[in-house]
Design a protein around this motif. Structure first.
Motif, PDB file in Angstrom:
ATOM      1  N   MET B 119      43.069  37.947  28.658  1.00 20.07           N
ATOM      2  CA  MET B 119      43.803  37.530  29.687  1.00 20.07           C
ATOM      3  C   MET B 119      43.842  38.328  30.839  1.00 20.07           C
ATOM      4  O   MET B 119      43.233  38.186  31.918  1.00 20.07           O
ATOM      5  N   PRO B 120      44.328  39.872  30.751  1.00 19.05           N
ATOM      6  CA  PRO B 120      43.872  40.775  31.898  1.00 19.05           C
ATOM      7  C   PRO B 120      42.684  40.825  32.490  1.00 19.05           C
ATOM      8  O   PRO B 120      42.513  41.163  33.549  1.00 19.05           O
ATOM      9  N   ILE B 121      41.883  40.882  31.517  1.00 18.38           N
ATOM     10  CA  ILE B 121      40.409  41.113  31.913  1.00 18.38           C
ATOM     11  C   ILE B 121      40.127  39.853  32.744  1.00 18.38           C
ATOM     12  O   ILE B 121      39.294  40.133  33.819  1.00 18.38           O
ATOM     13  N   PHE B 122      40.408  38.774  32.496  1.00 17.17           N
ATOM     14  CA  PHE B 122      39.878  37.621  33.238  1.00 17.17           C
ATOM     15  C   PHE B 122      40.359  37.638  34.582  1.00 17.17           C
ATOM     16  O   PHE B 122      39.614  37.384  35.519  1.00 17.17           O
ATOM     17  N   LEU B 123      41.708  37.914  34.485  1.00 18.45           N
ATOM     18  CA  LEU B 123      42.567  38.042  36.009  1.00 18.45           C
ATOM     19  C   LEU B 123      41.730  39.204  36.861  1.00 18.45           C
ATOM     20  O   LEU B 123      41.717  39.003  37.852  1.00 18.45           O
ATOM     21  N   ALA B 124      41.591  40.443  36.030  1.00 15.93           N
ATOM     22  CA  ALA B 124      40.955  41.524  36.932  1.00 15.93           C
ATOM     23  C   ALA B 124      39.512  41.081  37.764  1.00 15.93           C
ATOM     24  O   ALA B 124      39.489  41.464  38.528  1.00 15.93           O
ATOM     25  N   LEU B 125      38.810  40.156  36.764  1.00 10.49           N
ATOM     26  CA  LEU B 125      37.482  39.741  37.366  1.00 10.49           C
ATOM     27  C   LEU B 125      37.880  38.888  38.293  1.00 10.49           C
ATOM     28  O   LEU B 125      36.972  38.698  39.479  1.00 10.49           O
ATOM     29  N   PHE B 126      38.828  37.813  38.056  1.00  8.07           N
ATOM     30  CA  PHE B 126      39.170  36.876  39.260  1.00  8.07           C
ATOM     31  C   PHE B 126      39.583  37.557  40.458  1.00  8.07           C
ATOM     32  O   PHE B 126      39.061  37.272  41.533  1.00  8.07           O
ATOM     33  N   ARG B 127      40.437  38.614  40.650  1.00 12.73           N
ATOM     34  CA  ARG B 127      40.907  39.519  41.639  1.00 12.73           C
ATOM     35  C   ARG B 127      39.717  40.095  42.427  1.00 12.73           C
ATOM     36  O   ARG B 127      39.667  40.019  43.552  1.00 12.73           O
ATOM     37  N   LEU B 128      38.931  40.749  41.357  1.00 11.92           N
ATOM     38  CA  LEU B 128      37.831  41.483  42.024  1.00 11.92           C
ATOM     39  C   LEU B 128      36.790  40.437  42.933  1.00 11.92           C
ATOM     40  O   LEU B 128      36.499  40.748  44.067  1.00 11.92           O
ATOM     41  N   ILE B 129      36.538  39.327  42.368  1.00 14.60           N
ATOM     42  CA  ILE B 129      35.616  38.522  42.954  1.00 14.60           C
ATOM     43  C   ILE B 129      36.324  37.923  44.273  1.00 14.60           C
ATOM     44  O   ILE B 129      35.805  37.601  45.299  1.00 14.60           O
ATOM     45  N   ASP B 130      37.554  37.335  44.008  1.00 18.33           N
ATOM     46  CA  ASP B 130      38.314  36.638  45.205  1.00 18.33           C
ATOM     47  C   ASP B 130      38.464  37.722  46.432  1.00 18.33           C
ATOM     48  O   ASP B 130      38.201  37.267  47.463  1.00 18.33           O
ATOM     49  N   GLN B 131      39.147  39.010  45.988  1.00 13.89           N
ATOM     50  CA  GLN B 131      39.219  39.805  47.061  1.00 13.89           C
ATOM     51  C   GLN B 131      37.949  40.512  47.944  1.00 13.89           C
ATOM     52  O   GLN B 131      37.840  40.603  48.864  1.00 13.89           O
ATOM     53  N   ALA B 132      36.807  40.581  46.889  1.00 10.75           N
ATOM     54  CA  ALA B 132      35.610  40.881  47.535  1.00 10.75           C
ATOM     55  C   ALA B 132      35.313  40.002  48.542  1.00 10.75           C
ATOM     56  O   ALA B 132      34.388  40.450  49.664  1.00 10.75           O
ATOM     57  N   ALA B 133      35.391  38.648  48.412  1.00 10.00           N
ATOM     58  CA  ALA B 133      35.178  37.739  49.455  1.00 10.00           C
ATOM     59  C   ALA B 133      36.121  37.760  50.659  1.00 10.00           C
ATOM     60  O   ALA B 133      35.726  37.820  51.830  1.00 10.00           O
ATOM     61  N   LYS B 134      37.535  38.033  50.413  1.00 10.89           N
ATOM     62  CA  LYS B 134      38.390  37.807  51.426  1.00 10.89           C
ATOM     63  C   LYS B 134      38.576  39.285  52.305  1.00 10.89           C
ATOM     64  O   LYS B 134      38.877  39.162  53.218  1.00 10.89           O
ATOM     65  N   ASP B 135      38.344  40.224  51.385  1.00 11.23           N
ATOM     66  CA  ASP B 135      38.747  41.738  51.983  1.00 11.23           C
ATOM     67  C   ASP B 135      37.817  42.566  51.473  1.00 11.23           C
ATOM     68  O   ASP B 135      38.299  43.447  50.738  1.00 11.23           O
ATOM     69  N   PRO B 136      36.783  42.562  52.130  1.00  9.19           N
ATOM     70  CA  PRO B 136      35.773  43.471  51.378  1.00  9.19           C
ATOM     71  C   PRO B 136      35.986  45.049  51.560  1.00  9.19           C
ATOM     72  O   PRO B 136      35.304  45.854  50.874  1.00  9.19           O
ATOM     73  N   SER B 137      36.700  45.389  52.594  1.00 10.53           N
ATOM     74  CA  SER B 137      36.737  46.569  53.132  1.00 10.53           C
ATOM     75  C   SER B 137      37.754  47.322  52.026  1.00 10.53           C
ATOM     76  O   SER B 137      37.741  48.549  51.932  1.00 10.53           O
ATOM     77  N   HIS B 138      38.597  46.569  51.223  1.00  5.17           N
ATOM     78  CA  HIS B 138      39.346  47.097  50.257  1.00  5.17           C
ATOM     79  C   HIS B 138      38.524  47.452  49.058  1.00  5.17           C
ATOM     80  O   HIS B 138      38.193  46.664  48.301  1.00  5.17           O
ATOM     81  N   GLU B 139      38.503  48.660  48.624  1.00  2.00           N
ATOM     82  CA  GLU B 139      37.466  49.095  47.407  1.00  2.00           C
ATOM     83  C   GLU B 139      38.349  48.945  46.300  1.00  2.00           C
ATOM     84  O   GLU B 139      39.106  49.913  46.237  1.00  2.00           O
ATOM     85  N   ARG B 140      38.149  48.114  45.354  1.00  2.00           N
ATOM     86  CA  ARG B 140      38.746  48.229  44.132  1.00  2.00           C
ATOM     87  C   ARG B 140      37.905  48.890  42.870  1.00  2.00           C
ATOM     88  O   ARG B 140      36.730  48.433  43.020  1.00  2.00           O
ATOM     89  N   GLY B 141      38.435  49.616  42.224  1.00  2.00           N
ATOM     90  CA  GLY B 141      37.589  50.118  41.176  1.00  2.00           C
ATOM     91  C   GLY B 141      36.643  50.807  41.672  1.00  2.00           C
ATOM     92  O   GLY B 141      36.420  51.698  42.572  1.00  2.00           O
ATOM     93  N   LEU B 142      35.389  50.415  41.361  1.00  2.15           N
ATOM     94  CA  LEU B 142      33.917  51.306  41.638  1.00  2.15           C
ATOM     95  C   LEU B 142      33.259  50.402  42.822  1.00  2.15           C
ATOM     96  O   LEU B 142      32.088  50.611  43.085  1.00  2.15           O
ATOM     97  N   MET B 143      33.823  49.321  43.082  1.00  2.00           N
ATOM     98  CA  MET B 143      33.312  48.552  44.111  1.00  2.00           C
ATOM     99  C   MET B 143      33.372  49.063  45.649  1.00  2.00           C
ATOM    100  O   MET B 143      34.286  49.401  45.932  1.00  2.00           O
ATOM    101  N   THR B 144      31.944  49.287  46.005  1.00  2.00           N
ATOM    102  CA  THR B 144      32.122  49.907  47.684  1.00  2.00           C
ATOM    103  C   THR B 144      32.415  48.764  48.487  1.00  2.00           C
ATOM    104  O   THR B 144      31.815  47.325  47.907  1.00  2.00           O
ATOM    105  N   GLU B 145      32.290  48.903  49.679  1.00  2.00           N
ATOM    106  CA  GLU B 145      32.468  47.685  50.641  1.00  2.00           C
ATOM    107  C   GLU B 145      30.864  46.915  50.724  1.00  2.00           C
ATOM    108  O   GLU B 145      30.934  45.735  50.846  1.00  2.00           O
TER     109      GLU B 145
END
Lengths: 88, 323
Positions: B119-145
């Motif tokens: 469940m949390p893994i699913f949620l984390a992936l959702f947040r990563l992809i959702d936020q990557a689109a909405k707020d690319p400047s916010h770097e989560r985990g190893l995701m760069t801008e």
């Protein structure tokens, strides 16, 4: 708060539980346990009991019959001793 | 109160963002070099790779479950007994059956842990992809801008994978989301049906349980449809792949560890016999049968050796024999 939790658990039992069939190694199942625990013991103690139960439900546990402790029974004896010996 | 929960949630999710993004970025390095870094194919394959890694990491739990259900054959007579005794009282039957599982150390169920972990893994992936689109400047985990921008803008088969059915007017996204919802419904339905038709004793298929299964047929598409319109297409790929894996895993269990007294168990017994016959060996079940037959034969032989008591005969019978 209690009603909110009950609503959430009911929604889970309606929508999510059927997706994977029966997986719980206990009876009642974890979600049924949580529902009963919150109804019986209120939001705080119910959540605590349900969380403990979830941590007990793993492939290394024997499973078995594991009902929610009754109010009277849990008031005078510490619940941690009664649950620690069971399951896990 | 809400602040409190979001603090706890953040503390749980932060390390997960790192783990998930590490796997995702790792796969993206590979697929990005093959298909182009900003391509949708690379990102979709990365998500599928992530799913496979997670399901593989859960294999030890699955193996443990198979081991703990290995002796189902041995306790089956006891389960039957309980069914006969408490068949009218489902609550009591469930209690007693679970007690039996516990006492014999044999439990056919997987436990709630694999689902809770996913469940949390699913949620984390959702947040990563959702936020990557909405707020690319916010770097989560190893995701760069840069990665965020690529991830958020990636287009697969004409559909932006960070878009949801609800927040777009793009027909491509809607079609792809609908197809994935159908795929998820179909895989879950097939998994359940396979379980019911092959791995359930006939007597379990009637009564309240069967009723519940029929309900499932109506609930399933609704749940997937609701999830399918609210989650981004990329997350739906995760969900669908995971469902496919579950189906394959269950196929393996039904083939190699079927529940006793079911069509799947009969099929396995037949396969084992055929295999043993080809090799000129005997299956354990056959050996057991032979052992029982030999014992019965021995008993009969023993009986015939004991002296027969002379039977009472009339004079006429005796005379008849002599002649």
């Amino acid at each position: 708060m209690k009603q909110l939790l009950i609503g959430l658990i009911r929604a889970w039992r309606f929508a999510i539980s059927p997706l994977y069939g029966q997986v719980c190694r206990y009876h009642p199942s974890c979600s049924a346990y949580a529902l009963e625990a919150v109804t019986e013991h209120g939001a705080v103690r119910g959540t605590w009991l349900a969380t403990r139960r979830l941590t007990r439900c793993h492939p290394w546990a024997a499973g078995g019959y594991d009902p929610v402790p009754t109010r009277a029974g849990s008031a005078d004896q510490s619940p941690s001793t009664s649950t620690a010996t069971r399951g896990a | 109160m809400l602040d409190f929960f979001s603090t706890i949630g953040g503390a749980i999710m932060a390390p997960l963002y790192y783990v998930i993004s590490a796997v995702l970025v790792g796969f993206h390095k590979l697929f990005g070099s093959l298909f182009g870094e900003a391509s949708g194919v690379a990102w979709v394959l990365s998500i599928i790779g992530l799913t496979l890694v997670i399901r593989m990491a859960l294999i030890p739990l699955f193996v443990k479950q198979i081991k703990s259900s290995r002796n189902m054959q041995l306790i089956q007579p006891k389960v039957r007994e309980l069914q006969k005794k408490y068949g009218h009282d489902r609550e009591r039957l469930a209690q007693e059956t679970m007690k039996l599982y516990k006492d014999s150390g044999t439990n056919p169920f997987a436990s709630c842990l694999p689902i809770l972990l996913q469940m949390p893994i699913f949620l984390a992936l959702f947040r990563l992809i959702d936020q990557a689109a909405k707020d690319p400047s916010h770097e989560r985990g190893l995701m760069t801008e840069e990665l965020n921008t690529q991830f958020g803008d990636a287009v697969f088969l004409g559909a932006k994978i960070s878009d949801t059915f609800l927040n777009t007017d793009d027909i491509g996204v809607r079609v792809l989301a609908a197809v994935l919802v159908l795929a998820m419904t179909a895989t879950t339905f097939l998994t359940q049906r396979q379980l019911m038709s092959k791995n359930m004793p006939a007597d379990a298929l009637s009564g309240p349980y069967a009723q519940q299964q029929k309900m499932l047929l109506y609930v399933l598409p609704v749940v997937f449809a609701v999830g399918g319109i609210a989650f981004p297409v990329g997350v739906l790929f995760y969900w669908t792949t995971s469902n496919l894996w579950t189906m394959g895993q269950q196929f393996y269990v039904i083939r190699n560890n079927p529940a006793p007294g079911t069509p799947a168990a009969d099929a396995k017994e037949e396969r084992d016999r055929a295999k043993a016959a080809r090799k000129g060996l005997k299956t354990p079940a056959q050996l057991e049968e032979e052992r029982l037959a030999a014992e019965a034969e021995e008993r009969r032989a023993e009986k015939s050796q004991t002296r027969q008591q002379p039977q009472r005969q009339t004079k006429a019978q005796r005379n008849k024999k002599k002649r």
